[in-house]
Design an enzyme around this catalytic site. Structure first.
Site, PDB file in Angstrom:
ATOM      1  N   HIS A 140      40.598  43.856  26.763  1.00 41.94           N
ATOM      2  CA  HIS A 140      40.102  42.933  27.778  1.00 41.94           C
ATOM      3  C   HIS A 140      40.132  43.556  29.174  1.00 41.94           C
ATOM      4  O   HIS A 140      39.848  42.900  30.166  1.00 41.94           O
ATOM      5  CB  HIS A 140      40.965  41.662  27.745  1.00 41.94           C
ATOM      6  N   LYS A 169      39.265  45.739  32.546  1.00 40.03           N
ATOM      7  CA  LYS A 169      38.107  46.122  33.359  1.00 40.03           C
ATOM      8  C   LYS A 169      38.590  47.230  34.290  1.00 40.03           C
ATOM      9  O   LYS A 169      39.269  46.973  35.285  1.00 40.03           O
ATOM     10  CB  LYS A 169      37.573  44.957  34.190  1.00 40.03           C
ATOM     11  N   ASP A 193      36.440  60.349  39.508  1.00 39.12           N
ATOM     12  CA  ASP A 193      36.989  61.625  39.986  1.00 39.12           C
ATOM     13  C   ASP A 193      38.514  61.618  40.122  1.00 39.12           C
ATOM     14  O   ASP A 193      39.076  62.445  40.843  1.00 39.12           O
ATOM     15  CB  ASP A 193      36.356  62.022  41.334  1.00 39.12           C
ATOM     16  N   HIS A 229      36.508  32.706  37.266  1.00 40.03           N
ATOM     17  CA  HIS A 229      36.888  33.735  36.295  1.00 40.03           C
ATOM     18  C   HIS A 229      37.937  34.686  36.864  1.00 40.03           C
ATOM     19  O   HIS A 229      38.356  35.639  36.195  1.00 40.03           O
ATOM     20  CB  HIS A 229      35.642  34.527  35.865  1.00 40.03           C
ATOM     21  N   LYS A 247      41.576  36.229  38.254  1.00 39.03           N
ATOM     22  CA  LYS A 247      42.952  36.213  37.776  1.00 39.03           C
ATOM     23  C   LYS A 247      43.828  36.859  38.848  1.00 39.03           C
ATOM     24  O   LYS A 247      43.971  38.092  38.901  1.00 39.03           O
ATOM     25  CB  LYS A 247      43.085  37.001  36.465  1.00 39.03           C
ATOM     26  N   ASP A 300      55.122  34.374  47.901  1.00 35.71           N
ATOM     27  CA  ASP A 300      55.842  34.527  49.173  1.00 35.71           C
ATOM     28  C   ASP A 300      55.098  35.384  50.194  1.00 35.71           C
ATOM     29  O   ASP A 300      55.708  35.946  51.111  1.00 35.71           O
ATOM     30  CB  ASP A 300      57.240  35.113  48.938  1.00 35.71           C
TER      31      ASP A 300
END
Length: 454
Positions: free
Chosen positions: A188, A190, A195, A372, A374, A379
């Site tokens: 899952h 991404k 380089d 979508h 996350k 604090d």
């Protein structure tokens, strides 16, 4: 027979839903020194302490530096790394623009890992950009998930391999394509590394659903085509090497063809002042490092915890941590979807609202967009962005990747982003929530039975 099978499945789901996610044995307070790396490797204990002291001096009252960091240091395989530059990317257009710029500027190699890449306008643009770089001497290595990209035709990937790109399918569903014993789990993540100097991490897949931003009105929208709201990071600096290691570990674990050394780990000086930790999780491990560090951060919160997630199906420990934080007067706010691409998860998420609201947790639902993203901000000084949702799939069955960023300056950017989302959200009150229909409650109950697999 069918009734008997349904009864067996029902009982198994009930039993499975009673447990909690595994945690490491050492989750107690420790005085272990926190390690900080720089561009030239590990800093001395004195220099590491000075870096953290500077961050602590500028922060509000928090246990993040005194309790959380020392605890997490013993659990994580990756260090805190200073000397990085972080760019916060909101939604698809900004993310893709920055990605294409980095890809077009690649001189040595491109390592890309994604859950989903679609054969649409955006997917074909990425394919064309990667092929162009490959033909100009830049080695491209590409990992995609078999489930997440299941609707993408094989011809799409063949065009990549025909150009010389190394393409690896994660856990192929086709048994004839297996390189090893099939295992439960999806990739899952991404991740894009260019380089060995620039890394991209976040929640954005490669799809035209991200073509418009969630805060703009540049394109006509209908009920059936809402924009997608997501968050990504561009990272430059020494910590990129840790993200590179995570990519190469996946390639090796999936038994991809050996990659010819292409200067994956170049010498790199300081690019900024941000302190970052790269965290990867996999179902192969005894527990999810991302889950463990997030739980520790919430338990260490003193002032506020702002959490955004696309899919919210917490286990008992996470649920207890959120409620306990609210009860000790931490301002706990959850930003959750008001629209969804998964009705089952949507209703399961709703089944937790009553007990959270009763404990003092504030819940907001994003309107006019499919949420979508996350992210979390604790604090004002501890931030995380990545691919990890707050559900069983992410914490137990998926390969995930997150960046943790320490510091008030980046925390201010995260707070501004969260508050902007709140302005476009609906505040859920306990009184109003308890007025929902019997039909909605039944949907929540049914979805709650499947929490381990959604």
């Amino acid at each position: 027979m069918r009734i008997q099978k349904c009864a067996v499945v029902f009982c198994l789901v009930l039993l499975a839903g009673c447990g909690s996610l595994p945690l490491p044995d050492r989750m107690a307070h420790t005085n272990h020194d926190v390690r900080v790396d720089g561009a030239d490797g590990p800093l001395s204990a004195q220099k590491s302490e000075a870096v953290l002291a500077k961050l602590k001096k500028r922060s509000s009252e928090t246990n993040i530096f005194d309790r959380h960091l020392a605890q997490v240091e013993e659990l994580m395989g990756s260090p805190l790394v200073t000397g990085n530059k972080i760019t916060l990317l909101l939604d698809g257009p900004a993310t893709y623009k920055s990605m294409f710029s980095a890809i077009q500027g690649a001189k040595n190699h491109i390592n890309m890992e994604t859950y989903s890449i679609e054969d649409d306008e955006i997917g074909r643009r990425f394919a064309a950009a990667l092929i162009e770089r490959q033909k100009n001497g830049v080695q491209v290595n590409f990992i995609y998930d078999s489930v997440g990209s299941g609707d993408t035709p094989k011809e799409f990937f063949k065009s990549l391999t025909d150009s010389g790109i190394n393409v690896l399918e994660f856990n192929p569903l086709n048994p004839l394509m297996l390189r090893k014993k099939w295992e439960v789990g999806r990739d899952h993540r991404k991740l894009l590394v260019v380089d060995g100097q620039i890394a991209f991490v976040g929640g954005v897949n490669i799809s035209s659903v991200y073509s418009s931003g969630s805060f703009t009105r540049s394109k006509p929208r209908t009920k059936d085509t809402p924009p997608w709201r997501d968050t990504h990071l561009r990272i430059e600096g020494p910590v990129v090497s840790d993200f590179q290691k995570l990519f190469l570990a996946t390639w090796e674990k999936q038994r991809g063809e050996p990659l010819v050394s292409k200067s994956f780990f170049p010498q790199m000086g300081s690019r900024g002042n941000e302190v970052v930790r790269a965290i990867g999780s996999s179902p192969d491990g005894p527990y999810s490092p991302i889950y463990a560090t997030l739980l520790s951060a919430i338990n260490s919160a003193e002032t506020y915890a702002y959490i955004t997630t696309a899919y919210f199906v917490p286990d008992p420990q996470l649920l207890a941590a959120l409620k306990a934080a609210a009860r000790r007067n931490v301002d706990v706010r959850l930003l959750l979807p008001g629209k969804t691409d998964s009705n089952l998860v949507f209703h399961a998420s709703h089944s937790y609202y009553d007990e959270l609201l009763s404990a003092g947790v504030k819940i907001y639902e994003r309107k006019d967009a499919i949420l979508h993203a996350k992210t979390a901000l604790i604090d004002g000084v501890w931030s995380t962005i990545g691919s990890t949702n707050l559900d069983w799939l992410s914490f137990q069955y998926n390969q995930e990747i997150n960046a943790v960023v320490l510091g008030q300056d980046f925390g201010e950017q995260m707070k501004t982003m969260f508050e902007k989302d709140i302005e476009s959200s609906r505040f859920i009150t306990l009184e109003k929530w308890r007025q929902r229909s019997i039909g909605m409650r039944l949907k929540e109950l049914g979805a709650r039975l499947c929490v381990r697999w959604i």
